[in-house]
Every structure is written in structure tokens, then in C-alpha cells.
Scaffold this active site. Sequence first.
Site, PDB file in Angstrom:
ATOM      1  N   LYS A 291      -9.684   8.400   2.688  1.00 55.14           N
ATOM      2  CA  LYS A 291     -10.428   7.331   2.952  1.00 55.14           C
ATOM      3  C   LYS A 291     -11.002   7.182   3.593  1.00 55.14           C
ATOM      4  O   LYS A 291     -11.872   6.402   2.818  1.00 55.14           O
ATOM      5  CB  LYS A 291      -9.222   6.197   3.291  1.00 55.14           C
ATOM      6  CG  LYS A 291      -7.519   6.205   2.122  1.00 55.14           C
ATOM      7  CD  LYS A 291      -6.609   5.210   2.846  1.00 55.14           C
ATOM      8  CE  LYS A 291      -5.670   4.714   2.412  1.00 55.14           C
ATOM      9  NZ  LYS A 291      -4.184   5.544   2.700  1.00 55.14           N
TER      10      LYS A 291
ATOM     11  N   HIS B  10      -9.991   3.064   0.691  1.00 55.95           N
ATOM     12  CA  HIS B  10      -8.700   2.589   0.483  1.00 55.95           C
ATOM     13  C   HIS B  10      -8.378   2.158  -1.052  1.00 55.95           C
ATOM     14  O   HIS B  10      -8.407  -0.005  -1.066  1.00 55.95           O
ATOM     15  CB  HIS B  10      -7.969   1.659   1.307  1.00 55.95           C
ATOM     16  CG  HIS B  10      -5.900   1.421   1.756  1.00 55.95           C
ATOM     17  ND1 HIS B  10      -4.991   2.268   0.916  1.00 55.95           N
ATOM     18  CD2 HIS B  10      -5.244   0.852   2.538  1.00 55.95           C
ATOM     19  CE1 HIS B  10      -4.024   1.316   1.228  1.00 55.95           C
ATOM     20  NE2 HIS B  10      -4.291   0.724   2.141  1.00 55.95           N
TER      21      HIS B  10
ATOM     22  N   GLU C 141       0.083   5.878  13.153  1.00 52.54           N
ATOM     23  CA  GLU C 141       0.164   6.924  12.427  1.00 52.54           C
ATOM     24  C   GLU C 141       0.333   8.033  13.482  1.00 52.54           C
ATOM     25  O   GLU C 141       1.368   9.110  13.271  1.00 52.54           O
ATOM     26  CB  GLU C 141      -0.760   6.883  11.456  1.00 52.54           C
ATOM     27  CG  GLU C 141      -0.273   7.975  10.603  1.00 52.54           C
ATOM     28  CD  GLU C 141      -0.988   7.925   9.318  1.00 52.54           C
ATOM     29  OE1 GLU C 141      -2.048   7.312   8.601  1.00 52.54           O
ATOM     30  OE2 GLU C 141      -0.518   8.879   8.235  1.00 52.54           O
TER      31      GLU C 141
ATOM     32  N   HIS D 104      -2.259   8.329   5.888  1.00 52.67           N
ATOM     33  CA  HIS D 104      -2.692   7.227   4.877  1.00 52.67           C
ATOM     34  C   HIS D 104      -3.998   6.825   5.673  1.00 52.67           C
ATOM     35  O   HIS D 104      -4.564   6.140   5.114  1.00 52.67           O
ATOM     36  CB  HIS D 104      -1.492   6.252   5.962  1.00 52.67           C
ATOM     37  CG  HIS D 104      -0.950   4.881   5.193  1.00 52.67           C
ATOM     38  ND1 HIS D 104      -1.691   4.819   3.426  1.00 52.67           N
ATOM     39  CD2 HIS D 104      -2.285   3.649   5.365  1.00 52.67           C
ATOM     40  CE1 HIS D 104      -1.597   3.006   3.439  1.00 52.67           C
ATOM     41  NE2 HIS D 104      -1.799   2.828   5.274  1.00 52.67           N
TER      42      HIS D 104
ATOM     43  N   PHE E 113       1.104  -3.495   4.386  1.00 48.87           N
ATOM     44  CA  PHE E 113       1.914  -4.815   4.956  1.00 48.87           C
ATOM     45  C   PHE E 113       3.311  -5.004   3.605  1.00 48.87           C
ATOM     46  O   PHE E 113       3.621  -4.885   3.010  1.00 48.87           O
ATOM     47  CB  PHE E 113       1.050  -5.682   4.081  1.00 48.87           C
ATOM     48  CG  PHE E 113      -0.411  -5.595   4.603  1.00 48.87           C
ATOM     49  CD1 PHE E 113      -0.413  -4.782   5.786  1.00 48.87           C
ATOM     50  CD2 PHE E 113      -1.388  -6.673   3.943  1.00 48.87           C
ATOM     51  CE1 PHE E 113      -2.399  -5.196   6.030  1.00 48.87           C
ATOM     52  CE2 PHE E 113      -2.445  -7.281   4.653  1.00 48.87           C
ATOM     53  CZ  PHE E 113      -2.748  -6.130   6.239  1.00 48.87           C
TER      54      PHE E 113
ATOM     55  N   CYS F  93       1.070  -1.272   0.184  1.00 45.68           N
ATOM     56  CA  CYS F  93      -0.362  -0.160   0.361  1.00 45.68           C
ATOM     57  C   CYS F  93       0.904   1.214   0.009  1.00 45.68           C
ATOM     58  O   CYS F  93       0.619   2.254  -0.111  1.00 45.68           O
ATOM     59  CB  CYS F  93      -0.722   0.188   1.372  1.00 45.68           C
ATOM     60  SG  CYS F  93      -2.129  -1.672   1.164  1.00 45.68           S
TER      61      CYS F  93
END
Lengths: 405, 427
Positions: free
Chosen positions: B349, B354, B328, B317, B413, B177
Site C-alpha cells: 500500500k 489502499h 498489526e 495489511h 472496518f 477491507c
Amino acid sequence: MAKACDQVWITGIGLISSLGEGAALHWNKLCGAGTLRPVIDPQRFAPYTVHPLADIDFSKQIPRTSDQRQMERWQRIGVYAAGLALADADIAGDQELLEKTHLCIAAGNGERDIALDSRILAGNHADGAQGAYLNQNLATGLRPTLYLGQLSNLLAGNISIVHKATGSSRTFKGEEMAGASAVADAVNRIEAGQGEVFLVGGALNAEREDVLLGCELAGSLYSGPHHSVWQRRPQGGGLVPGSVGAFLVLEAAEHARRRGVVPYARISGIVSDRSRRRVGEASSVAASLFKDLRLNPANEDIGVLSGASGVEPATSEELQFLAELERQKFKPVVRAWGSALGHSLEAHFFAGLALASLAVSNDAFYPPFDAFEDKGDAKSHPDRVLVTTFGHWRGEALALVQSAW
Amino acid sequence: MGSRMLDQKGRPVVVVTGIGLVTSLGVGADLCWSRLTAGHSGVKPITRFPTDGLRSTIAGTVDDFDITPTSAYDLSMAMAEAAASEAIVQARIGSVSRFPGPLIVATPPSELEWPHLDRLHDHDPGGDLTGYQRILANARTGLFADLAKHVRFAAIADRLQERFGTQGEPLSICTACASGATAIQIGLESIRRGDADAALCVGTDATVHPEGLIRFSLLSALSTANEDPKKASRPFSKRRDGFVMAEGAGALVLESYDAAKARGAKILAVVRGCGEKADDYHRTRSSPDGAAMIASIRRALADAGVSPEEIDYVNAHGTSTPENDKMEYLSLHAVLGEHLARTPISSCKSMIGHTLIAAGSVEAVLSVLTLNTGVLPPTINYDEPDPDLPLDVVPNTSRTARVSTVLSNSFGFGGQNVCAVFSGEPA
């Protein structure tokens, strides 16, 4: 940015394949007396032949079973070979160095659950309820962690977790060319002072049906009686996949000197392009890339480690390119390592660079890998080796490996 | 040639001269931006395939392209082409079929989907073959060569290269991502090195298919707030319960400042710097102390030559998973300190979902639009703040503000962390 212009040294090699484990073993087996006998398995995936991985005790590089369980085999192969390369470069266990070791990895996708796919496909004929059937079977049948074994960047992720290399992490895709992209990224960054230590590499588990399917859909898989890469053309050509994990540590020369590491060789050039593959284009693009390497003088032996896959017309295009080198008065002594290890897609280019480094550091070159290849001058010890890769579908890349001294 | 525009580290200044966008809110940067700043949501029930029995049945799908049958390759391709074309047209760079620089594209997994496997399996190859033996026998006939595009890892890059005439071997990259941000970072480095004067950086992802959804569901990553799709993505709120899968593409034309000025291009933003750091803690979770995330933010600021106090806005993010948003916040707090309380931070998002591989590209485009318009997009669905994450998330409605410098975060990830800093045109 002002170019730091530092040399790019190869200071570590990690290589596992059907022949076994380790750089020295590969050198010895490929240079041994007598004709090379590739290790192949023509039965398990008949009519396809594969080069199966030698027995490897993965726990030697991946001690925790929980880590092993969370990886698919392609990742275990890669993480293992990465560990060998780090150890070879005397980086393994050095936390400070590992923290600044950048990863440039070539990867495809991981492995599917073949048994689950087959089960679902066999039962997938309930009229009208196909969607619900699929959803239920996937939701209950897929192992939750399987996706982590499939994501392209999770080879890099697992290398960070197991070996603690965490400078940065980039994964490149695109079969053979992914290898060239990863090496070029590392080389460019070293030369520009954007990084000092890089772990580059890739892995293929050839022993699985989904990899074979991907190659077969593209019409690139060889299924005749086994022949070397140069001798498959009468049967229409094609690649014979081989399980390989191939990793290198690339390092700024100054950095390696500071820590007293002896290099195998240096990468003095890496160039790539992508032709549309109309007749003659791949060979002419390669010829133009070769010019960019500015090799001089001609009239000398040049060792060529060819990444030819056996797939047509790419393999014939490469032969044309090599013939053109002869017309330019170079004397290429050509060895296609795919005949020995099988074709290893994302790992292939790294394997070729590893073999080239071994030749340069041993000041000798390989005997022919098949009957088609010229013996060349028996005393031949080229101090420069050209590594080629013509992607089985797209992409052309050349690298030049030379003595670091 | 006149004096070159260099940054404080003596590197060529790199700017953005074109942007393109496709999200679940529409096709085109202007349309997306107007809906986004109005606080609209593109999240909706999935209609593309049956969702019977699935825990999550909503997504930010992109349904504006007429692609039948749809597939991750075909839709990712169409969106990437639309976004890249928009960016190139805006930049007025090169000619129709020749972009004067390399292509770097972040692409989703290349894989056969179930309709493809079904097709391969349904054909009768003769004999009693089952499973993959049967599929392989069918593949050998050559009748299914049209499926090869789904399993060639650089197929999208290849077609984009052909369409736009980019130079050299195109790069296909995956950092999960964070991929879209990595594409920008690679373009930035290339121009700084002087390897190129321009780069086309694209991220695209259209993987809302049954297996794509189920895989994330099995990792407990997705929101299951299906009953009210537009309220499902709730970054930084107390009751956030996972991310909403979405589709989209973002494209940016990067150029050296000098090349852009020389041809009289309009400069949209400066790419001040990027930073990355890999995490070695876990495959899906970041180190509990946030060390790698913190390092990636610090490296981005250091690369940009920007102090934490100079960050006016953070494009988060902000996935809406309990884990990401907490980490975050912790990481931003570690780097920005007291300044964080004064720094608005919103997650787009909340509205577009996402977009996974594309997220870094999409959000870079949105960061540029924030700089250009002085409007901070909101974090919608912020009805119940998480008391542990005291942030100014630009709750629910957009806001105007003077913004000179934006930090855009991307985490993925596999321990992937990439951050980018953008500023307005230098005076």
C-alpha cells in the site's frame, strides 16, 4: 474434506415486521381466524405503499444509546432481530458459544441522509463551481459516522459489537439472493464440519426514499392500489416493500443435541442458480433446482412458502414453475408471505425460512394469505415446506425445510 | 484415477493457477510487479473531479480505462473483467465462455453517485416536487433505467458471470477491507468440500469519487500529505498519517491440485489456509489487545498447518494509519514472537495505496508473485522508522530472498479480520 454430513437444525428465530415482534406472534397472526389484514401505509410515500415496522423498543436488544446512535434504522432492525434469534436459541449471553457463532448476513447499503441530499440538490446550480459546492456541502453536512450506517458489512459489525457473536463474519450482497447465499454458506459449512453455530439473517428498512428509488430505477416498484403479490399483474406488477428483520440460528444437530436445544426444524436442502431471465428460463431453472432436492414421493401435499415479489415477469415465471410441480403430481399448497409482510429484499428469504420452520414445528400450515391462494386441504399439515425465492431481477433459489425428527 | 493430493488434514490441496491484476501502477500482473518491485508509486493528485476544499486530494486512481462518464460501477467492472480475464488466460482453464467453477466477487458499495442524482433531479417532472419526491417522480418515467446497474448489489457479479460463464449463483461479498481475502477463503472452502474443482475469486474497487473520499476523510482515516503524493503512504513509519484511497482489482483462479495436475496446468502457489475472526470492540478500531487480529492470524496458521516459524514473509495489511500499523505489529508479535524480527514484512500500500474492497485480492496476487519470483516488494517512504514498531519492512528497495511461505493479512472496518497463507508448489 470428508463430509461430516451433520443435519442442519434451525434452533432460533428472530422476526420483526409490520405485524409485530417474535416468532410466536407471527405464527398466531398468520394462522388466526378470518382474513389476514396486512399492515400497510399507503400515504407516507404515496404513490407507493409500504409495510411499516411495528413499534419496537430497540433498547430491549440494543441497550446502549451510543450503539443505537451509531446505527441507521436498517441496522437497528437487524441487530434487534439477531438478538431475538440468539435469545430464542439460548445463546444470548453465553460468551463461550457466542465466540464460536459465525455470522452470515445478507445486506445492501445503508441509508442516505435524505435531507442533506435534497438540500444539496436544491442548491446545486451554481455555474462553474459545482465541484467546490458539492465538496463543501458534503464535507460539512455529512455526519462523520453516517458511512458506518451505510457499509454493507456494518450490520454484521454491529451484531458483533452488541451481541458479542464473533466466530467469523461474512456479508453477502445481491437483494433476495444475498439471503440464499448466506444460508447456503452456513449450511455448506455445517455439513462439511467447517462450523457448528451460525447466525444468519438480514434486515430491510422499507420506510425510506432511497430504498424506493433503487427499486423504482429498476422498474420493480408497485404503485397501484394495494393488492397481494399474486394480483398485481394487471397493473404491471411490482413489489411493495416491507420493513422486516429476520434472523435464524442454524446449528449442527449434534451440537444442538449436546446442549439440549429443541429445534424448530431442519434445512434439508438449499439450491440456487441464476438464469439470464429470457422467457421461461427462471421457471425451468427452478424446475431443475427442484429436481436437485430429490423430493419423493409425489402425490403428497407440499407446503410452499413462496417468496414471490409481485415483480413481473419473475412472479409469473414462479407460477409456471408451481404449475409444473402439479403436473409432476405434487400437490403444492402455496402461500406468498410477501402479501403479509411486504417484500423485504435481503431479509426476505430468511423470513420465509422462519415461517416454514414455524409451520413444521407446529405441525400445521398457514391459511391463504389472499383470495388467490387455494385453501388446500383444511387438515393439511405438511411435514416438509418448500421455500422459494425468485429474485425480482435475478437469481432463483429453493430451500427445503423439514421436521428434524 | 491416481491417488489424490490431500493436505495434512485430509482435505484436497488447493492451488492458484492464474492471477490477474489492475492497480494504480498499471494493468496486468507483470507490469504492476515490475513497477512495484522498482519501488514506484501510483499515488497522484486526483484529476477526475474537482478537489476544492477537500482535506485529502490524492489517490491511487486507475486511469487506464476509457470510461466516460466514469462511475464506481463502470470502472470496478472494467477492472474486474481485465483482472479475471488475465487470470483465466494464464490458467488456460475452461473455454472462452465457460469457466468450470463458481464466481466469488468482492465488490464496492452499489450506490448512486452525485452526477446520477443530479441527472435525476435536473429533469422536470412537472408539479412542484422537490428532493426525493422529484427524483422518484422522474425515476417513475422509466427514462433513467440505465442507472439501475449502480444500485443492483450483484450487478458486477452478474456481468462477470455472463462474460466468463462461471457456474451457479455467483456470490457478491463484502467484509469491508478484508473482502478480497474472504472471496479467496470462500473459494478455498468450496474446493475443499468438493463442491467445485475450480473457483474464480475476484476483488474490485473504484470508489474514488467525492463522497467516497469525504466519507473516509470524516472518519479521519486518510492521509492529508497532499503536497508530495508519492510520499503520502508511509506504512510503519513514524510520521504515517492515514491511508491513501486507491483503486484496483485482483483475480485468482483457484483449483484443486488434482484438477490442475490432471489438465497439466502450471501451479503458481498453494493456498495453504485461511483464518478469520470478528472483533466486537468498535466499528472502526480493533480491540486494544489485538485479540481478534491475533486469532485470525492463528486460525490461518492452524488452518494451513503451518507453524509461526515457517512464515518467511508477511504481506502486511499495512494501511499507513497510526492505528492499523500499530495493531498489526502487536498482533504479529503476539503470534510470531521472536521470529518476527527475522521475518520481512512489507506493505504494498506504500506504492499502490489502499484498494479497500479489492485489497485482499490484490495482495494475494502480490503474495503469489513474491513466491514465484523470490523478490520481496519494498515498503517505500520508510524514511523515519517508528521506534515502537521494530520491523524489517524491506525499506524502500526490494530484496531477493528465498520465500516458501507467505502470510497475507487483511483487516477491515466492522471488526473484519481475514488472513491467508500461501506456499510454493509442493515438491
